[in-house]
Design a protein around this motif. Structure first.
Motif, mmCIF file in Angstrom:
data_model
loop_
_atom_site.group_PDB
_atom_site.id
_atom_site.type_symbol
_atom_site.label_atom_id
_atom_site.label_comp_id
_atom_site.label_asym_id
_atom_site.label_seq_id
_atom_site.Cartn_x
_atom_site.Cartn_y
_atom_site.Cartn_z
ATOM 1 N N VAL A 236 59.806 41.522 33.210
ATOM 2 C CA VAL A 236 58.367 41.401 32.963
ATOM 3 C C VAL A 236 57.811 40.246 33.789
ATOM 4 C CG1 VAL A 236 56.558 41.054 31.236
ATOM 5 C CG2 VAL A 236 58.648 42.307 30.628
ATOM 6 N N PHE A 237 56.719 40.523 34.493
ATOM 7 C CA PHE A 237 56.091 39.500 35.330
ATOM 8 C C PHE A 237 54.595 39.500 35.041
ATOM 9 C CE2 PHE A 237 54.111 37.751 39.099
ATOM 10 C CZ PHE A 237 54.960 36.711 39.468
ATOM 11 N N GLU A 238 54.043 38.334 34.778
ATOM 12 C CA GLU A 238 52.622 38.234 34.458
ATOM 13 C C GLU A 238 51.808 37.845 35.686
ATOM 14 O OE1 GLU A 238 51.450 36.001 31.097
ATOM 15 O OE2 GLU A 238 52.945 36.874 29.759
ATOM 16 N N LEU A 239 50.777 38.638 35.949
ATOM 17 C CA LEU A 239 49.830 38.333 37.015
ATOM 18 C C LEU A 239 48.575 37.715 36.415
ATOM 19 C CD1 LEU A 239 49.874 41.518 39.292
ATOM 20 C CD2 LEU A 239 50.711 39.256 39.887
ATOM 21 N N ARG A 240 48.103 36.650 37.024
ATOM 22 C CA ARG A 240 46.841 36.076 36.566
ATOM 23 C C ARG A 240 45.688 36.941 37.063
ATOM 24 N NH1 ARG A 240 45.462 31.239 37.167
ATOM 25 N NH2 ARG A 240 43.305 31.587 37.730
ATOM 26 N N ASP A 241 44.553 36.825 36.416
ATOM 27 C CA ASP A 241 43.353 37.515 36.877
ATOM 28 C C ASP A 241 42.870 36.837 38.158
ATOM 29 O OD1 ASP A 241 40.971 38.782 37.244
ATOM 30 O OD2 ASP A 241 40.200 38.432 35.233
ATOM 31 N N PHE A 242 42.668 37.617 39.218
ATOM 32 C CA PHE A 242 42.273 37.036 40.498
ATOM 33 C C PHE A 242 40.791 36.660 40.552
ATOM 34 C CE2 PHE A 242 45.882 39.757 42.302
ATOM 35 C CZ PHE A 242 46.795 38.747 42.088
ATOM 36 N N ASN A 243 40.002 37.167 39.588
ATOM 37 C CA ASN A 243 38.579 36.816 39.512
ATOM 38 C C ASN A 243 37.894 36.955 40.871
ATOM 39 O OD1 ASN A 243 38.437 36.154 36.677
ATOM 40 N ND2 ASN A 243 39.673 34.361 37.157
ATOM 41 N N SER A 244 37.144 35.923 41.283
ATOM 42 C CA SER A 244 36.374 36.009 42.526
ATOM 43 C C SER A 244 37.280 36.149 43.747
ATOM 44 C CB SER A 244 35.468 34.783 42.676
ATOM 45 O OG SER A 244 36.213 33.587 42.598
ATOM 46 N N HIS B 216 39.797 29.020 52.727
ATOM 47 C CA HIS B 216 38.341 29.003 52.805
ATOM 48 C C HIS B 216 37.748 28.792 51.417
ATOM 49 C CE1 HIS B 216 38.590 30.333 56.968
ATOM 50 N NE2 HIS B 216 39.492 31.206 56.572
ATOM 51 N N ARG B 217 36.445 28.573 51.372
ATOM 52 C CA ARG B 217 35.811 28.266 50.089
ATOM 53 C C ARG B 217 34.698 29.245 49.715
ATOM 54 N NH1 ARG B 217 37.001 22.875 48.755
ATOM 55 N NH2 ARG B 217 35.985 23.314 46.774
ATOM 56 N N VAL B 218 33.851 29.654 50.680
ATOM 57 C CA VAL B 218 32.695 30.494 50.378
ATOM 58 C C VAL B 218 32.720 31.740 51.268
ATOM 59 C CG1 VAL B 218 30.186 30.630 50.291
ATOM 60 C CG2 VAL B 218 31.333 28.482 49.706
ATOM 61 N N TYR B 219 32.454 32.910 50.661
ATOM 62 C CA TYR B 219 32.463 34.179 51.389
ATOM 63 C C TYR B 219 31.198 34.955 51.056
ATOM 64 C CZ TYR B 219 37.421 33.104 51.896
ATOM 65 O OH TYR B 219 38.612 32.486 52.179
ATOM 66 N N GLU B 220 30.808 35.826 51.983
ATOM 67 C CA GLU B 220 29.641 36.668 51.745
ATOM 68 C C GLU B 220 30.091 38.090 51.458
ATOM 69 O OE1 GLU B 220 25.793 38.222 54.237
ATOM 70 O OE2 GLU B 220 26.205 36.060 54.256
ATOM 71 N N VAL B 221 29.686 38.608 50.301
ATOM 72 C CA VAL B 221 30.036 39.960 49.879
ATOM 73 C C VAL B 221 28.748 40.711 49.572
ATOM 74 C CG1 VAL B 221 31.255 41.364 48.182
ATOM 75 C CG2 VAL B 221 32.254 39.195 48.948
ATOM 76 N N TYR B 222 28.419 41.695 50.420
ATOM 77 C CA TYR B 222 27.186 42.472 50.269
ATOM 78 C C TYR B 222 25.965 41.567 50.084
ATOM 79 C CZ TYR B 222 30.295 46.468 49.773
ATOM 80 O OH TYR B 222 31.260 47.424 49.995
ATOM 81 N N GLY B 223 25.886 40.542 50.936
ATOM 82 C CA GLY B 223 24.727 39.660 50.937
ATOM 83 C C GLY B 223 24.775 38.538 49.914
ATOM 84 N N GLN B 224 25.780 38.537 49.072
ATOM 85 C CA GLN B 224 25.904 37.501 48.048
ATOM 86 C C GLN B 224 26.978 36.494 48.446
ATOM 87 O OE1 GLN B 224 23.912 37.368 45.204
ATOM 88 N NE2 GLN B 224 22.834 39.075 46.185
ATOM 89 N N GLN C 299 31.906 31.953 45.891
ATOM 90 C CA GLN C 299 32.738 30.773 46.104
ATOM 91 C C GLN C 299 34.104 30.969 45.463
ATOM 92 O OE1 GLN C 299 30.919 27.076 45.114
ATOM 93 N NE2 GLN C 299 32.740 25.856 45.549
ATOM 94 N N VAL C 300 35.119 30.677 46.225
ATOM 95 C CA VAL C 300 36.490 30.710 45.728
ATOM 96 C C VAL C 300 37.026 29.289 45.804
ATOM 97 C CG1 VAL C 300 38.802 31.653 46.035
ATOM 98 C CG2 VAL C 300 36.810 33.061 46.558
ATOM 99 N N SER C 301 37.310 28.717 44.665
ATOM 100 C CA SER C 301 37.800 27.337 44.666
ATOM 101 C C SER C 301 39.176 27.276 45.314
ATOM 102 C CB SER C 301 37.882 26.798 43.240
ATOM 103 O OG SER C 301 38.921 27.437 42.525
#
Length: 354
Positions: free
Chosen positions: A297-305, A323-331, A334-336
């Motif tokens: 059994v292996f637990e994956l964390r939620d990848f969120n943004s 990297h820290r900030v990405y543009e997705v469909y105009g939005q 931020q990925v810490s």
């Protein structure tokens, strides 16, 4: 030297099969430049293909281009060519896509047999051919059709270099999913921490291994029985992946309880037949539950943004951390740095278990 193959499947939808396949294959390829890594996309939705080919609109456009060629450079194109040529694998390379030529973020040793929505359309044809009346004792149409991708994953794509295959699947148990399952040596089962995942474990064992009681009328027509009748292998279970266990911080205890219940359902199957699990030596004492969890059994964390960005832009997690900030469909998303590093580490830890 022989190939290795991992099929990622659960008969429950929404557990992250394609996302896991993308991250696992891309990170594994980066960590193993001396090996050839091939993703076989056996899902008509072609989601893992889109991610590998750049993600978002770009990935979708490239998939459309590949499947629209006169001879589709896709899973459907390959299967059609193989059937025409008496189930030969001789032309495989002309159907493989070099992923790095379409997505510079991914390794040069990563290849794709692209998904194709037309797989759904040819399913009745595949079923008809598989269920055709044998013309002689040597004629085995069911085995020939169901082994069409197994012949690929049993072989190397380049002599002298180990080939590792990752097979993405659809949750349905249609004929193309059956073909995908047979093509893998080892089975990776993603689950969510919910009751339906727990129930799905029993269904999975019944479908693949025939662990339930045979129906008096339909029993001899099941996938499991026909595998036995044709002397064909089925994959052994390698890992149970707890996906998105941390999606609700406030409900951590409830999610942990559900994940353990699902693992316990798997453990019950393990105790009945431990030889269906990888790295089990016949004659050894079966593991206790805690040891079983540690091994299988292996637990994956939620990848969120980070997961949103990765899927949209075809970025492996080991690059998102830079990297820290990405543009997705105009939005702007931020990925810490911390989140990126944690996601990267968990996938690398998962890859190390293969």
């Amino acid at each position: 030297m022989k190939s290795k193959s991992y099929v990622i499947w659960n008969n429950k939808g929404g557990v992250g099969k394609s996302t896991i396949c993308f991250h696992l294959a891309s990170v594994y390829a980066a960590k193993n430049p001396d090996k050839d890594i091939v993703v076989v996309d056996m899902c008509p939705q072609a989601n893992v293909s889109m991610m590998l080919l750049g993600g978002g609109d770009m990935g979708e456009t490239k998939v459309e281009q590949l499947i629209s060629e006169e001879t589709p450079k896709s899973i459907v194109g390959y299967m059609t060519d193989s059937i025409i040529n008496n189930y030969s694998t001789v032309n495989l390379k002309k159907f493989l896509v070099k992923v790095n030529e379409n997505n510079e973020h991914l390794s040069k040793n990563l290849f794709l047999l692209c998904g194709d929505g037309n797989l759904e359309l040819i399913a009745p044809l595949l079923a008809d051919r598989a269920n055709a009346v044998p013309l002689s004792q040597a004629d085995k149409p069911w085995e020939q059709v169901h082994s069409i991708i197994k012949k690929v994953t049993d072989d190397l794509i380049n002599e002298g270099r180990e080939t590792i295959y990752f097979i993405d699947t659809n949750p349905s148990f249609s004929i193309y999913t059956q073909i995908a399952i047979i093509s893998g040596e080892k089975l990776i089962i993603p689950i969510n921490a919910d009751d339906s995942s727990r129930v799905a474990i029993s269904a999975l064992f019944n479908l693949i291994y025939g662990s339930g009681q045979l129906h008096p009328v339909y029993g001899n027509y099941t996938f499991s029985v026909r595998l036995n009748n044709n002397g064909m292998r089925r994959p052994i279970i390698h890992l149970l992946l707890g996906n998105r266990f941390t999606q609700r911080v406030g409900a951590a205890h409830a999610f942990q309880a559900l994940s353990e219940a699902t693992a316990n359902a798997m453990y019950k199957e393990y105790k009945k037949n431990p030889a269906r699990f990888s790295n089990y030596s016949t004659g050894t004492t079966p593991l206790h539950f805690e040891d079983f969890q540690e091994k299988y059994v292996f637990e994956l964390r939620d990848f969120n943004s980070a997961g949103v960005v990765a899927a949209n832009q075809g970025l492996p997690l080991n690059e998102i951390a830079e990297h820290r900030v990405y543009e997705v469909y105009g939005q702007k998303i931020q990925v810490s740095k911390e989140q990126g590093e944690l996601c990267k580490k968990v996938i690398e830890d998962l890859a190390s278990k293969l």
